[in-house]
Scaffold this active site. Structure first.
Site, PDB file in Angstrom:
ATOM      1  CG  HIS A 182      -0.234   2.034  -9.279  1.00  0.00           C
ATOM      2  ND1 HIS A 182      -0.395   1.589  -7.992  1.00  0.00           N
ATOM      3  CD2 HIS A 182      -1.335   2.783  -9.563  1.00  0.00           C
ATOM      4  CE1 HIS A 182      -1.550   2.034  -7.511  1.00  0.00           C
ATOM      5  NE2 HIS A 182      -2.139   2.758  -8.454  1.00  0.00           N
ATOM      6  CB  SER A 221      -8.596  -5.918  -3.644  1.00  0.00           C
ATOM      7  OG  SER A 221      -9.200  -4.672  -3.897  1.00  0.00           O
ATOM      8  CG  LEU A 274      10.827 -17.482  -4.240  1.00  0.00           C
ATOM      9  CD1 LEU A 274      11.506 -17.399  -2.878  1.00  0.00           C
ATOM     10  CD2 LEU A 274      11.047 -16.176  -4.983  1.00  0.00           C
ATOM     11  CG  ASP A 323      -2.104   0.911   1.083  1.00  0.00           C
ATOM     12  OD1 ASP A 323      -2.345   1.397  -0.046  1.00  0.00           O
ATOM     13  OD2 ASP A 323      -2.787   1.160   2.086  1.00  0.00           O
ATOM     14  NE  ARG A 337      -4.494   6.706  -7.233  1.00  0.00           N
ATOM     15  CZ  ARG A 337      -4.295   6.414  -5.950  1.00  0.00           C
ATOM     16  NH1 ARG A 337      -4.027   7.364  -5.078  1.00  0.00           N
ATOM     17  NH2 ARG A 337      -4.392   5.160  -5.536  1.00  0.00           N
TER      18      ARG A 337
HETATM   19  C1  FPP Z   1      -2.011   0.079  -3.271  1.00  0.00           C
HETATM   20  O1  FPP Z   1      -1.548   1.411  -3.267  1.00  0.00           O
HETATM   21  C2  FPP Z   1      -1.535  -0.602  -4.456  1.00  0.00           C
HETATM   22  C3  FPP Z   1      -2.314  -1.180  -5.426  1.00  0.00           C
HETATM   23  C4  FPP Z   1      -3.787  -1.200  -5.373  1.00  0.00           C
HETATM   24  C5  FPP Z   1      -1.719  -1.786  -6.617  1.00  0.00           C
HETATM   25  C6  FPP Z   1      -0.449  -2.553  -6.385  1.00  0.00           C
HETATM   26  C7  FPP Z   1       0.197  -2.688  -7.682  1.00  0.00           C
HETATM   27  C8  FPP Z   1       1.527  -2.686  -7.922  1.00  0.00           C
HETATM   28  C9  FPP Z   1       2.568  -2.627  -6.867  1.00  0.00           C
HETATM   29  C10 FPP Z   1       2.029  -2.701  -9.328  1.00  0.00           C
HETATM   30  C11 FPP Z   1       1.806  -3.962 -10.093  1.00  0.00           C
HETATM   31  C12 FPP Z   1       2.093  -5.191  -9.373  1.00  0.00           C
HETATM   32  C13 FPP Z   1       2.893  -6.186  -9.769  1.00  0.00           C
HETATM   33  C14 FPP Z   1       2.867  -7.451  -8.970  1.00  0.00           C
HETATM   34  C15 FPP Z   1       3.796  -6.102 -10.943  1.00  0.00           C
HETATM   35  P1  FPP Z   1      -2.610   2.600  -3.378  1.00  0.00           P
HETATM   36  O2  FPP Z   1      -2.776   2.954  -4.809  1.00  0.00           O
HETATM   37  O3  FPP Z   1      -3.873   2.215  -2.677  1.00  0.00           O
HETATM   38  O4  FPP Z   1      -1.842   3.726  -2.604  1.00  0.00           O
HETATM   39  P2  FPP Z   1      -2.508   4.911  -1.761  1.00  0.00           P
HETATM   40  O5  FPP Z   1      -3.136   4.273  -0.550  1.00  0.00           O
HETATM   41  O6  FPP Z   1      -1.325   5.754  -1.397  1.00  0.00           O
HETATM   42  O7  FPP Z   1      -3.478   5.610  -2.634  1.00  0.00           O
END
Ligand code: FPP
Length: 237
Positions: free
Chosen positions: A41, A69, A134, A24, A37
């Site tokens: 990512h 999710s 792994l 997160d 944003r």
């Molecule tokens: C939460 O941060 C993150 C996500 C919903 C997406 C996670 C995705 C990645 C790390 C990139 C792709 C993944 C892989 C496995 C290659 P948020 O956007 O909710 O952050 P915030 O709370 O600061 O808004």
């Protein structure tokens, strides 16, 4: 836990076989830099690869990440598309480097929502990596309540009229691996957000304010040391 001479890097053992990460804070990481944003990512995906490599180096055998999710579909389309693009790129890289990386890929969640080409890519990635060492579980279109309901459906369909805990465990998306020993959430929130609810029964938790793209090796060392300072009693004394 031991420390390797000279490097002071922790070496993990069978007490810490499985770490799960709630990645997160990507959005806030980008906002702090006045970036979109999507850039957060992209930085998160870069760090994900570093974290996987480092945990593997430490001797962690199983890693699970919460990538997307069932609720994340509510985000704007351009953000969802960016995350899916990063995932798709990662899958392609992981397949191309399957021998070097030695990573067995598993996707947790309902893949039926994805277009057939994406489903085929996912299936192929799991297939070509299945004998690797792994284990990396990527939770994608994942929700723990939906997972448990799906496990119940599977058990009903198999004709079961009595259900033991082990039956549920073996019908979950994580049937191929033990429960997480440690669940780490970055980004400062103190909740599970519908992640691994069944599997988290005896997990240790670690919450950090660090935003996911900033989670580095020294903090992982600290998290591992903290894990080893805890007494896991599993309800006993
Ligand atoms: C939460 O941060 C993150 C996500 C919903 C997406 C996670 C995705 C990645 C790390 C990139 C792709 C993944 C892989 C496995 C290659 P948020 O956007 O909710 O952050 P915030 O709370 O600061 O808004």
């Amino acid at each position: 836990m031991l420390f390797k001479k000279h490097t002071e890097k922790p070496v993990v053992d069978e007490r810490l076989r499985h770490i799960a990460f709630i990645m997160d804070g990507n959005g806030r990481w980008a906002k702090k830099r006045s970036m979109p944003r999507e850039a957060g990512h992209a930085s998160g995906a870069k760090n994900f690869k570093k974290v996987i490599r480092y945990c593997g180096d430490l001797g962690v055998k199983i890693i699970t990440v919460y990538a997307f999710s069932t609720e994340n579909w509510k985000r704007p389309k351009h953000e969802v598309d960016a995350i899916m693009g990063l995932l798709s790129d990662y899958i392609a890289d992981a397949v191309a480097m399957v021998d070097e990386n030695n990573i067995q890929l598993h996707f947790l969640g309902d893949m039926g929502i994805f277009p057939p080409e994406m489903q085929a890519k996912i299936k192929n990635a799991e297939e070509v990596s299945k004998d690797k060492e792994l284990i990396l579980n990527i939770a994608l279109n994942y929700g723990a309540r939906a997972e448990i309901a799906h496990a119940c459906e599977t058990l009903i369909a198999s004709g079961k009229t009595e259900v033991a805990e082990e039956d549920v465990t073996s019908a979950l998306y994580t049937a191929h691996c033990p429960d997480p020993d440690l669940i780490v959430r970055t980004g400062g929130d103190l909740r599970l957000s519908n992640f691994l609810l069944w599997q988290a029964a005896y997990a240790e938790f670690y919450f950090t304010d660090t935003l996911w793209p900033d989670l580095g090796e020294r903090e992982i060392d600290k998290i591992v040391a903290d894990f080893y300072s805890r007494k896991r009693r599993y309800g006993g004394l």
